[in-house]
Design an enzyme around this catalytic site. Sequence first.
Site, mmCIF file in Angstrom:
data_model
loop_
_atom_site.group_PDB
_atom_site.id
_atom_site.type_symbol
_atom_site.label_atom_id
_atom_site.label_comp_id
_atom_site.label_asym_id
_atom_site.label_seq_id
_atom_site.Cartn_x
_atom_site.Cartn_y
_atom_site.Cartn_z
ATOM 1 N N LYS B 150 0.974 -1.197 0.172
ATOM 2 C CA LYS B 150 0.015 -0.013 -0.033
ATOM 3 C C LYS B 150 0.928 1.194 0.053
ATOM 4 C CE LYS B 150 -2.634 3.022 1.798
ATOM 5 N NZ LYS B 150 -2.015 3.960 1.586
ATOM 6 N N GLY B 207 4.648 3.256 11.498
ATOM 7 C CA GLY B 207 4.091 4.730 11.408
ATOM 8 C C GLY B 207 3.364 5.197 12.544
ATOM 9 N N SER B 208 2.338 5.699 12.627
ATOM 10 C CA SER B 208 1.705 6.318 13.832
ATOM 11 C C SER B 208 0.935 5.220 14.673
ATOM 12 C CB SER B 208 0.859 7.402 13.515
ATOM 13 O OG SER B 208 -0.502 6.885 12.815
ATOM 14 N N GLY B 211 -2.772 4.793 13.285
ATOM 15 C CA GLY B 211 -2.621 3.963 12.015
ATOM 16 C C GLY B 211 -2.216 2.450 12.516
ATOM 17 N N GLY B 212 -1.305 2.360 13.227
ATOM 18 C CA GLY B 212 -0.984 1.141 13.556
ATOM 19 C C GLY B 212 -1.924 0.375 14.281
ATOM 20 N N GLU B 231 4.761 -1.255 13.909
ATOM 21 C CA GLU B 231 5.855 -0.585 14.682
ATOM 22 C C GLU B 231 5.389 0.785 14.643
ATOM 23 O OE1 GLU B 231 7.940 2.079 15.397
ATOM 24 O OE2 GLU B 231 9.552 1.413 13.841
ATOM 25 N N CYS B 268 11.645 7.246 14.453
ATOM 26 C CA CYS B 268 10.844 6.513 15.331
ATOM 27 C C CYS B 268 11.879 6.302 16.612
ATOM 28 C CB CYS B 268 10.161 5.327 14.980
ATOM 29 S SG CYS B 268 11.370 4.258 14.076
ATOM 30 N N GLU B 359 3.943 10.970 22.051
ATOM 31 C CA GLU B 359 4.948 11.154 21.120
ATOM 32 C C GLU B 359 4.843 12.472 20.515
ATOM 33 O OE1 GLU B 359 5.475 8.280 17.961
ATOM 34 O OE2 GLU B 359 7.452 8.779 17.521
#
Lengths: 494, 494
Positions: B150, B207-208, B211-212, B231, B268, B359
Amino acid sequence: MKYIDFTNEEINEVMNKAWTAFHQYRKLSLKQRADFMRAIAVEMEACGDELINTAMKETNLPEARLRGERARTIFQLNSYAAACEEGTWLDIRIDTANGGKTPPKPDIRKMLVPLGPVIVFGASNFPFAYSTAGGDTACAFAAGCPVIIKAHPAHAETSETVANAILKAAGKCNMPDGIFAHVHGGSVEVGKALVTHPYTKAVGFTGSFLGGKQLFDWGNQRKEPIPVFSEMGSINPVFLLPEKLQQSSADIAKMYAASITLGVGQFCTNPGLIIGIESGALQNFIATLGEEIKHIVPAAMLHPGISKLFSENKAKALLQQDVTTVAVSETDAKENQGLPTIASSTGQAFLNNPVLHQEVFGPYSIVIRCKDKDEMIEVAKNLEGQLTATLMATENDISNNDEFMEAVKNICGRFILNSVPTGVEVCLSMHHGGPFPASTDSRFTSVGADGIKRFARPICFQNWSNDLLPVELKNQNPSGIWRTINNELTRSSL
Amino acid sequence: MKYIDFTNEEINEVMNKAWTAFHQYRKLSLKQRADFMRAIAVEMEACGDELINTAMKETNLPEARLRGERARTIFQLNSYAAACEEGTWLDIRIDTANGGKTPPKPDIRKMLVPLGPVIVFGASNFPFAYSTAGGDTACAFAAGCPVIIKAHPAHAETSETVANAILKAAGKCNMPDGIFAHVHGGSVEVGKALVTHPYTKAVGFTGSFLGGKQLFDWGNQRKEPIPVFSEMGSINPVFLLPEKLQQSSADIAKMYAASITLGVGQFCTNPGLIIGIESGALQNFIATLGEEIKHIVPAAMLHPGISKLFSENKAKALLQQDVTTVAVSETDAKENQGLPTIASSTGQAFLNNPVLHQEVFGPYSIVIRCKDKDEMIEVAKNLEGQLTATLMATENDISNNDEFMEAVKNICGRFILNSVPTGVEVCLSMHHGGPFPASTDSRFTSVGADGIKRFARPICFQNWSNDLLPVELKNQNPSGIWRTINNELTRSSL
């Protein structure tokens, strides 16, 4: 009920103690963990005949089976202790520094560390080997995790006796308070409180799909999701390939009559589905299997709940369209006994009817008659994940069936040739698990010392001096653990 | 938008092709997989300056960084290819038959096999190394799985270019049609359709948290749950211990000013939290860090969405009670640029306010002043799971701090001493992951060849003849794969 459900306050106290114990236990050496596990084995043996008698009374399992199962449990404890102490399971990788690289490469060393307190749900069909001091418990202790047992209510006294043996071993080995706890609970709430407690870091379960899936969902819906290893059984398809069936249909039928009814069919590896291609040989197989089943005497199941479910699920399967009853035991079943039963149906009916894909836990199997090889491949492709799949086949049968072989391989955790799926050897090469819904995590086994890895995670240490590193990661390697150093496996020191 | 979202029909076609390709690709040898991966590396290199220019335009990342990142991506492809081919990752265990046992012990041989088609979500902050031909893709191909990317909409053209390189390599290596697909989608629906497709068997994401976690939930709520490796970053706490800080507060401050602002703070592993104990040395550290930050020039962030979030999250943090701004860059930030910023607060405020645990993705860090050692331990115990934790410490600092050390070890995936967390070495000993919410599965890494195991599961073969076994499990071991035979690691044949 002799034992009263734990309250939320009691569960909270148990978990607080386990959390404190975790921080002490994880610092103990691999040898100290292994010694504790071996001490549990000694105490289990010391429970003597009384433990066997208690278990017989609670589970209806025969004495020989229970003695065998206790011996197996002791073997598990001792062999996982040996694996724990040997240390290769720590998956150690060391890459030494390289100042010449741009940017300079730091020294990095990785090993597995324990996750934290583990909840283990006792399994009704293995009161020793997959309950209180069973495989999940042994793996968690080896990994460095405290264990909290949710006793199976159907063998609560057996579980209590084994729990006391574990506590005795913990005392003798000076284990931290809270390293092990035994929680009674007949209600769903006790299980839920344990799985959703913030100090719980993993769950082990062997049992039904409904129970295992519920634990999995609870585990994943937490604020901090945790791994839930539910082994939820399967129907363990057996494929009878034409040449093999032609050669020995009667022998296969006899072997399978025994496997289907072993332990009153109460194994997660029970062969509940047998698939063949229409032929005279298949007819012979079905006839012989039916004859054999008629002569197998019913026996008591583990508890009334299980025998009731067996009757209901079997009745439901037999009521489906195009399903016929091939044979039942000629001896009537008394209350709580499981009546050995063989059914049969067509490939088309099986492909169209999800009910026939469901496990009927007990001495039951259905023979599916496919019209040709293509239909057998379709059946293989349409099966859900399974703990095991078995082929009865000659080399000829296999060498001409690549598409079929790939389809079967893709759905199972253990692939058996010309044997029966019942009987799960405890060894490192065993994989007991499989694609969902056989288990909730196909990447881990619940039998064999590789099961220890379910309860551990990697951590790496970057730029630490030798003095400050954990003992297993230091340059020196006095116990000769296999470690991968700069991409080479070795038992040497650095 | 240059690229149009894929429709459900197109996604379905992609997945059907991937499923067919899976059954062919999984049968290829380890060498064939590795050759394919190496061919992708060659094609990525062959994309030349054009690829770098496209990525510069789309991501605002500087040329040198992008050239370095492509080199790293090529190194990943080549080094994971080498690991794939070498075969030790298959975790082979062989236990030979023992007819003398009761019951007889069968021959059992276990290895890892691929899970099936893997969805990889491109990461905005690593357009090469954690996107189209990045680490997740390399691991999945090594494991034997087709990959569906994606594309990240913020670097869709870069992704399209790399995708074409992969397809070119697939063509040259005669890979099955469907081994790789590239899906565009700016909407949530495209991601959901991919993750919930029945032929999808695993997901990789960097990613965020939002989202994750969404992908993780979709994966677990499927009829057949699948592993989702998200992650999701972390705040990467850095603990300044007293003796070390006393010795070199200014040097540490300079080192961290660089680490906090490296790549406009878009890693990250960016150190977003620095914890010390109130002292003159800590005041010196804060003052020097502030001075350094003033002189760091703002730079453009990856895309407007990220710079907007950075401003919002930073503003929110700075508005919290007892939070003060220590310093910001003296150069004004232009549109889309991230303004380097250092804040400070107290241990008490941090312990009481979850907002300060979140974060702030960008060039920002907060220094927490604890009143004493106990408060620092409390902070460590109250942190959520982290990718990394760092100690700036002397041996003295460490040897008297056992409780503290255990608390930090328990929350991180990588534990760094006297260095910075930015810079993730690609090697077998690396663990890039950590307890939730740093990642959704703390047991697996997304950097290093051990990441291959995310996309594979064990299967064991029971009672198969040597001729019928997969080549890696046969008695002969011509390629010298490390295998555990009867509990002994060896490269020998049987």
